[in-house]
Design a protein around this motif. Structure first.
Motif, PDB file in Angstrom:
ATOM      1  N   THR A 183       1.030   4.978  -2.336  1.00  0.00           N
ATOM      2  CA  THR A 183       1.805   5.475  -3.475  1.00  0.00           C
ATOM      3  C   THR A 183       2.978   6.359  -3.049  1.00  0.00           C
ATOM      4  OG1 THR A 183       0.122   7.229  -3.682  1.00  0.00           O
ATOM      5  CG2 THR A 183      -0.075   5.330  -5.153  1.00  0.00           C
ATOM      6  N   SER A 204       0.803  -1.211   0.000  1.00  0.00           N
ATOM      7  CA  SER A 204       0.000   0.000   0.000  1.00  0.00           C
ATOM      8  C   SER A 204       0.841   1.269   0.000  1.00  0.00           C
ATOM      9  CB  SER A 204      -0.911   0.007   1.236  1.00  0.00           C
ATOM     10  OG  SER A 204      -0.143   0.162   2.425  1.00  0.00           O
ATOM     11  N   THR A 218      -4.110  -0.137  -0.229  1.00  0.00           N
ATOM     12  CA  THR A 218      -3.958   1.193  -0.824  1.00  0.00           C
ATOM     13  C   THR A 218      -3.478   2.262   0.155  1.00  0.00           C
ATOM     14  OG1 THR A 218      -6.266   1.829  -0.399  1.00  0.00           O
ATOM     15  CG2 THR A 218      -5.780   0.707  -2.503  1.00  0.00           C
ATOM     16  N   ILE A 234      -3.128   1.188  -7.483  1.00  0.00           N
ATOM     17  CA  ILE A 234      -2.212   0.117  -7.083  1.00  0.00           C
ATOM     18  C   ILE A 234      -2.700  -1.222  -7.639  1.00  0.00           C
ATOM     19  CG2 ILE A 234      -1.239  -1.134  -5.110  1.00  0.00           C
ATOM     20  CD1 ILE A 234      -1.209   1.543  -3.603  1.00  0.00           C
ATOM     21  N   ARG A 277      -1.536  -1.350 -11.114  1.00  0.00           N
ATOM     22  CA  ARG A 277      -0.100  -1.625 -11.175  1.00  0.00           C
ATOM     23  C   ARG A 277       0.169  -3.122 -11.031  1.00  0.00           C
ATOM     24  NH1 ARG A 277       2.732   3.030  -7.343  1.00  0.00           N
ATOM     25  NH2 ARG A 277       2.583   4.773  -8.827  1.00  0.00           N
TER      26      ARG A 277
END
Length: 292
Positions: A219, A217, A243, A261, A264
């Motif tokens: 960013t 989690s 996240t 995420i 990704r």
């Protein structure tokens, strides 16, 4: 089933109705909620985030990254972009489980504890441990400024119940989780943010300890590269999708991007079996939740 294992319930930033809508938009079935820890703050710009991740990931430069993120006032507030943000010593678990009760098919709840606060961690866990939506214990030894060993009493209770402890580790004594594991060897410990702040050093330290995992989690702490390297270092059975919403990169509507995420992971790992492990199966196994 796709599960976000790490999300703070802060309706000042994202009301529950917005969370549910964004879950549907991102294809997320369930979210494990936890109480908020800090007042709302301005998110750093992406170029600063990239620089921070570079500094922390490379050992010779880590001192500079540490200076940027481990910056506290004399009263214990965290400084973000130079501005003090009050940290909550007492955590609002009641609001989390009230929301779980209102949407039991969409939300789980973590019991957030703080041995440096006024709430007794064992008593707080006992209050919620029998709730059908309870998935485990949450802690933040970094911002609450204590050694993880102080979690031993509540960790023993969680381990006896077969539940994990999710901790955001820090630097120095605030990140030394080995005494905790020595005291509670059967604890399922999940280290937040891909093993922040030591990353590869942490992966090496836990490589031989199968009951220690990481979540993927936030960013601000976990780039695509760090995410890929964490999974490569530990294997797809020991990494869990999360996240850290509603904090992190924003969507076009200027609120937290719940799907970034997840996207990704799907991009980096095209193998559907690996995706299933990362996006839900590992959490179901570790937290012993019902796959329904």
């Amino acid at each position: 089933m796709i599960i976000d294992c790490h999300f703070h319930l802060d309706e000042r930033l994202m009301p529950v109705d917005t969370i549910l809508r964004k879950m549907d938009d991102a294809g997320i079935d369930r979210v494990a909620l936890m109480a908020p820890l800090v007042d709302a703050f301005t998110e750093p710009p992406p170029f600063l985030i990239s620089a921070l991740q570079f500094l922390l990931f490379h050992r010779p430069l880590r001192w500079a990254g540490r200076a940027a993120v481990s910056n506290f006032t004399k009263t214990g507030d965290i400084k973000i972009l130079g501005r003090p943000c009050p940290i909550y010593a007492e955590l609002d678990n009641a609001s989390v489980f009230k929301t779980v009760d209102a949407h039991p098919d969409r939300f789980y709840g973590w019991v957030f504890v703080n041995p440096a606060g006024q709430q007794d961690p064992v008593a707080e866990y006992d209050k919620w441990r029998d709730h059908p939506g309870c998935v485990g214990i949450k802690a933040h030894s970094f911002w609450h400024r204590y050694a993880p060993a102080e979690l031993i009493p509540v960790a023993k209770k969680g381990a006896a119940d077969g539940r994990p402890l999710l901790n955001h580790a820090g630097f120095g004594t605030h990140g030394d989780f080995m005494p905790l594991l020595h005291a509670v060897p059967d604890l399922k410990l999940v280290l937040a943010h891909a093993g922040f702040p030591l990353y590869a050093d942490t992966w090496e330290a836990i490589h031989h300890i199968p009951n220690v995992l990481v979540d993927l989690s936030q960013t601000s702490y976990v780039s695509e590269r760090i995410l890929a390297r964490a999974v490569a270092a530990l294997g797809p059975d020991r990494c869990i999708f999360g996240t850290d919403g509603p904090f992190g990169f924003h969507d076009r509507d200027h609120t937290f991007d719940m799907g970034l995420i997840k996207a990704r992971i799907e991009k980096i790992f095209p193998d559907s079996a690996v995706q299933k492990k990362l996006l839900g199966e590992n959490f179901i196994r570790v937290a012993k939740v019902i796959n329904s």
